[in-house]
Design a protein around this motif. Structure first.
Motif, PDB file in Angstrom:
ATOM      1  N   VAL A 287      51.206  92.297  19.177  1.00  0.00           N
ATOM      2  CA  VAL A 287      51.776  91.450  18.955  1.00  0.00           C
ATOM      3  C   VAL A 287      50.800  89.969  18.937  1.00  0.00           C
ATOM      4  O   VAL A 287      51.061  89.224  17.959  1.00  0.00           O
ATOM      5  N   ARG A 288      50.205  89.869  19.871  1.00  0.00           N
ATOM      6  CA  ARG A 288      49.296  88.633  19.957  1.00  0.00           C
ATOM      7  C   ARG A 288      48.371  88.382  18.977  1.00  0.00           C
ATOM      8  O   ARG A 288      48.306  87.451  18.387  1.00  0.00           O
ATOM      9  N   TRP A 289      47.524  89.743  18.561  1.00  0.00           N
ATOM     10  CA  TRP A 289      46.605  89.600  17.621  1.00  0.00           C
ATOM     11  C   TRP A 289      47.291  89.251  16.330  1.00  0.00           C
ATOM     12  O   TRP A 289      46.686  88.612  15.311  1.00  0.00           O
ATOM     13  N   PHE A 290      48.366  89.900  15.766  1.00  0.00           N
ATOM     14  CA  PHE A 290      49.174  89.844  14.579  1.00  0.00           C
ATOM     15  C   PHE A 290      49.289  88.229  14.572  1.00  0.00           C
ATOM     16  O   PHE A 290      49.314  87.591  13.445  1.00  0.00           O
ATOM     17  N   ARG A 291      50.118  87.747  15.574  1.00  0.00           N
ATOM     18  CA  ARG A 291      50.601  86.412  15.624  1.00  0.00           C
ATOM     19  C   ARG A 291      49.207  85.574  15.238  1.00  0.00           C
ATOM     20  O   ARG A 291      49.395  84.328  14.759  1.00  0.00           O
ATOM     21  N   ARG A 292      48.295  85.846  15.828  1.00  0.00           N
ATOM     22  CA  ARG A 292      47.025  84.777  15.897  1.00  0.00           C
ATOM     23  C   ARG A 292      46.516  84.819  14.611  1.00  0.00           C
ATOM     24  O   ARG A 292      46.246  83.836  14.073  1.00  0.00           O
ATOM     25  N   GLY A 293      46.639  85.847  13.941  1.00  0.00           N
ATOM     26  CA  GLY A 293      45.907  85.885  12.276  1.00  0.00           C
ATOM     27  C   GLY A 293      47.370  85.126  11.491  1.00  0.00           C
ATOM     28  O   GLY A 293      46.874  84.302  10.606  1.00  0.00           O
ATOM     29  N   LEU A 294      48.376  85.578  11.900  1.00  0.00           N
ATOM     30  CA  LEU A 294      49.674  84.812  10.959  1.00  0.00           C
ATOM     31  C   LEU A 294      49.680  83.220  11.230  1.00  0.00           C
ATOM     32  O   LEU A 294      49.996  82.480  10.130  1.00  0.00           O
ATOM     33  N   ASP A 295      49.348  82.803  12.695  1.00  0.00           N
ATOM     34  CA  ASP A 295      49.525  81.311  12.709  1.00  0.00           C
ATOM     35  C   ASP A 295      48.169  80.708  12.309  1.00  0.00           C
ATOM     36  O   ASP A 295      48.221  79.576  11.943  1.00  0.00           O
ATOM     37  N   THR A 296      47.002  81.169  12.544  1.00  0.00           N
ATOM     38  CA  THR A 296      45.881  80.536  12.084  1.00  0.00           C
ATOM     39  C   THR A 296      45.390  80.668  10.637  1.00  0.00           C
ATOM     40  O   THR A 296      44.808  79.874   9.933  1.00  0.00           O
ATOM     41  N   VAL A 297      45.772  81.815   9.958  1.00  0.00           N
ATOM     42  CA  VAL A 297      45.460  82.180   8.541  1.00  0.00           C
ATOM     43  C   VAL A 297      43.988  82.296   8.239  1.00  0.00           C
ATOM     44  O   VAL A 297      43.578  81.836   7.278  1.00  0.00           O
ATOM     45  N   SER A 298      43.483  82.437   9.461  1.00  0.00           N
ATOM     46  CA  SER A 298      41.929  82.445   9.654  1.00  0.00           C
ATOM     47  C   SER A 298      41.291  83.894   9.735  1.00  0.00           C
ATOM     48  O   SER A 298      41.435  84.048  11.042  1.00  0.00           O
ATOM     49  N   PRO A 299      40.479  84.505   9.139  1.00  0.00           N
ATOM     50  CA  PRO A 299      39.926  85.836   9.556  1.00  0.00           C
ATOM     51  C   PRO A 299      38.986  85.631  10.720  1.00  0.00           C
ATOM     52  O   PRO A 299      38.678  86.630  11.475  1.00  0.00           O
ATOM     53  N   ALA A 300      38.439  84.566  10.723  1.00  0.00           N
ATOM     54  CA  ALA A 300      37.360  84.150  11.701  1.00  0.00           C
ATOM     55  C   ALA A 300      38.235  84.397  13.160  1.00  0.00           C
ATOM     56  O   ALA A 300      37.478  84.725  14.311  1.00  0.00           O
ATOM     57  N   ALA A 301      39.463  83.972  13.136  1.00  0.00           N
ATOM     58  CA  ALA A 301      40.143  83.908  14.542  1.00  0.00           C
ATOM     59  C   ALA A 301      40.381  85.534  15.011  1.00  0.00           C
ATOM     60  O   ALA A 301      40.974  85.646  16.031  1.00  0.00           O
ATOM     61  N   CYS A 302      40.029  86.455  13.895  1.00  0.00           N
ATOM     62  CA  CYS A 302      40.319  87.882  14.621  1.00  0.00           C
ATOM     63  C   CYS A 302      39.052  88.418  14.973  1.00  0.00           C
ATOM     64  O   CYS A 302      38.858  89.684  14.768  1.00  0.00           O
ATOM     65  N   ASP A 303      38.302  87.748  15.813  1.00  0.00           N
ATOM     66  CA  ASP A 303      37.449  88.213  16.670  1.00  0.00           C
ATOM     67  C   ASP A 303      37.503  88.977  17.946  1.00  0.00           C
ATOM     68  O   ASP A 303      37.376  88.396  18.864  1.00  0.00           O
ATOM     69  N   THR A 304      38.226  90.418  17.524  1.00  0.00           N
ATOM     70  CA  THR A 304      38.425  90.946  18.763  1.00  0.00           C
ATOM     71  C   THR A 304      37.324  91.475  19.668  1.00  0.00           C
ATOM     72  O   THR A 304      37.500  91.611  20.703  1.00  0.00           O
ATOM     73  N   TRP A 305      36.053  91.348  18.967  1.00  0.00           N
ATOM     74  CA  TRP A 305      34.905  91.998  19.635  1.00  0.00           C
ATOM     75  C   TRP A 305      34.385  91.186  20.644  1.00  0.00           C
ATOM     76  O   TRP A 305      33.711  91.592  21.770  1.00  0.00           O
ATOM     77  N   SER A 306      34.712  89.792  20.685  1.00  0.00           N
ATOM     78  CA  SER A 306      34.176  88.779  21.783  1.00  0.00           C
ATOM     79  C   SER A 306      35.404  88.354  22.827  1.00  0.00           C
ATOM     80  O   SER A 306      34.997  87.727  23.662  1.00  0.00           O
ATOM     81  N   ALA A 307      36.381  89.125  22.565  1.00  0.00           N
ATOM     82  CA  ALA A 307      37.455  89.004  23.365  1.00  0.00           C
ATOM     83  C   ALA A 307      37.481  89.354  24.767  1.00  0.00           C
ATOM     84  O   ALA A 307      36.914  90.699  24.953  1.00  0.00           O
ATOM     85  N   PRO A 308      38.099  88.638  25.815  1.00  0.00           N
ATOM     86  CA  PRO A 308      37.939  89.598  27.111  1.00  0.00           C
ATOM     87  C   PRO A 308      38.863  91.002  27.072  1.00  0.00           C
ATOM     88  O   PRO A 308      39.736  91.070  26.240  1.00  0.00           O
ATOM     89  N   PRO A 309      38.640  92.041  27.980  1.00  0.00           N
ATOM     90  CA  PRO A 309      39.089  93.239  28.035  1.00  0.00           C
ATOM     91  C   PRO A 309      40.610  93.097  28.146  1.00  0.00           C
ATOM     92  O   PRO A 309      41.261  93.956  27.676  1.00  0.00           O
ATOM     93  N   SER A 310      41.108  92.085  28.866  1.00  0.00           N
ATOM     94  CA  SER A 310      42.657  92.035  28.886  1.00  0.00           C
ATOM     95  C   SER A 310      43.416  91.703  27.823  1.00  0.00           C
ATOM     96  O   SER A 310      44.519  92.110  27.641  1.00  0.00           O
ATOM     97  N   ARG A 311      42.616  91.104  26.886  1.00  0.00           N
ATOM     98  CA  ARG A 311      43.296  90.928  25.534  1.00  0.00           C
ATOM     99  C   ARG A 311      43.132  92.051  24.518  1.00  0.00           C
ATOM    100  O   ARG A 311      43.619  92.077  23.380  1.00  0.00           O
TER     101      ARG A 311
END
Length: 308
Positions: free
Chosen positions: A282-306
Motif C-alpha cells: 500500500v505504501r509504495w502504491f500510494r507513493r506513486g499515486l500521490d506524487t505522480v512521479s516515477p522517480a519517487a518509485c526508487d525502491t532500490w535505495s529504500a531502507p530494508p524496512s520499507r
C-alpha cells in the motif's frame, strides 16, 4: 508480479510446486489478485524457463543515465551502493491523461477485452509521452488476450496467475475470464494492468537487466529482498499511472480506500516473501499515486524496512 522460476489470482491456496519456487532469473512476470473478502492467495512471483543467461526483452533500451537519490533514512543504501540506479531521476511527473473506464459488463454481456484494450491504449499514451519528454526510448508492449490462460504461458506450465508480462516477448498477457476481472466494479483490474505494464517499463529502462544481474549473484535473503524491491517498484509505477489518470476516473474516495484494502490483504504470507508486506504494498502504491512521479518509485535505495 513474478513467480519464482523452474514471471496485480483470486484462487486461494494456490501453492507453487517446489520446482517452481527456486530463485532463478526471470522470463515472465505475473500478477495474481485477491478479491475483497477472499482468502489470501499464495503470493505469486516470477515465472520463467530456467536460463543460464540474462536476456533483454526485444527492443529494450539501455538504462538511462541518472542517479539514485538516497534519502536520510537509517539503513538506506547510498546512491553509489544501490543495487539498481534510478533511470527515472529528473524526469518529472507523469502528465495528466484522460482515461475514462469503459464498463467491464454492459447489459449482462462481458466487455473485459474492451476494458483491457482501453486500459493498455491509455498506458501506452501516458508512458510514451513521458519517455519522449525524458529522452528515453519507448516501445509499446504487444498484448495477447485469452478466454482462459492456456496450459503453457511464456514457456511455463500452469502459471496460476491472472495476468502477466512475458519478458522475452515484451508481451502483456490477459485472460478475459476469472474472478480477477469478470463482473468487477472496483479499480483492481485497472491497477493489475498498470502493474504488469510497470514490468515492461522496467525492461525498457534497463532496471530488469540490472536487477537480474545482481540477483544472479545474490543468495537467500538478499535475492528475496531484491525481488521485493522489483515488485514494489511495479506497484509504485502502477500508482503513478493511476495518479495521472485519476481526474478522468468516475471514482469516489471509497473506491480508492477499497483498492488500498485489497492491496493490504495481498501482502506476503510469512512463508512466501516475494512481493512485500501488505503495509509496504500500500505504501509504495500510494507513493506513486500521490506524487505522480516515477522517480519517487526508487525502491532500490529504500531502507530494508520499507521493502520487507
Amino acid at each position: 508480479m513474478r513467480l519464482p522460476l523452474p514471471g496485480t489470482g483470486f484462487l486461494p491456496s494456490l501453492r507453487r510446486p517446489a520446482a517452481l519456487v527456486r530463485w532463478v532469473l526471470p522470463a515472465a512476470v505475473c500478477l495474481a489478485v485477491l478479491p475483497p473478502g477472499a482468502a489470501q492467495a499464495a503470493a505469486p512471483g516470477t515465472v520463467q524457463a530456467v536460463s543460464g543467461t540474462v536476456r533483454v526483452a526485444p527492443g529494450a533500451a539501455q538504462a538511462a543515465s541518472g542517479t539514485v537519490r538516497a534519502e536520510a533514512s537509517a539503513g538506506r543504501p547510498a546512491a553509489e551502493n544501490a543495487p539498481v540506479r534510478n533511470p527515472f531521476a529528473g524526469t518529472g511527473r507523469l502528465a495528466a491523461t484522460s482515461c475514462p473506464e469503459p464498463p467491464i459488463t454492459e447489459g449482462g454481456i462481458p466487455r473485459t477485452r474492451e476494458y483491457l484494450a482501453a486500459a493498455v491504449k491509455c498506458l501506452d499514451r501516458a508512458w510514451s509521452a513521458h519517455f519522449s519528454r525524458a529522452g528515453l526510448r519507448f516501445r509499446a508492449p504487444a498484448v495477447r488476450f485469452h478466454e482462459e490462460l492456456p496450459e503453457y504461458v511464456c514457456g511455463v506450465k500452469n502459471p496460476h496467475v491472472d495476468a502477466l508480462y512475458c519478458i522475452e516477448r515484451a508481451t502483456l498477457v490477459f485472460p478475459l475470464t476469472g474472478m480477477w476481472i469478470e463482473d468487477r466494479t472496483d479499480l483492481y483490474p485497472l491497477r493489475t494492468a498498470a502493474h504488469e505494464y510497470g514490468h515492461h517499463l522496467q525492461s525498457l529502462t534497463g532496471i530488469r537487466r540490472a536487477y537480474e544481474a545482481r540477483a544472479g549473484r545474490g543468495r537467500g535473503s538478499e535475492a528475496a529482498e531484491l525481488k521485493r524491491r522489483y515488485e514494489l517498484q511495479a506497484d509504485c509505477l502502477a500508482g503513478v499511472f493511476l495518479g495521472g489518470v485519476r481526474h478522468s476516473l468516475a471514482r469516489t474516495g471509497r473506491d480508492w480506500e477499497a483498492l488500498s484494502d485489497t492491496l493490504r490483504a495481498r501482502g506476503d504470507d510469512p512463508g512466501y516473501r516475494t512481493h512485500g508486506t501488505g503495509a509496504n504494498r500500500v505504501r509504495w502504491f500510494r507513493r506513486g499515486l500521490d506524487t505522480v512521479s516515477p522517480a519517487a518509485c526508487d525502491t532500490w535505495s529504500a531502507p530494508p524496512s520499507r521493502v520487507s
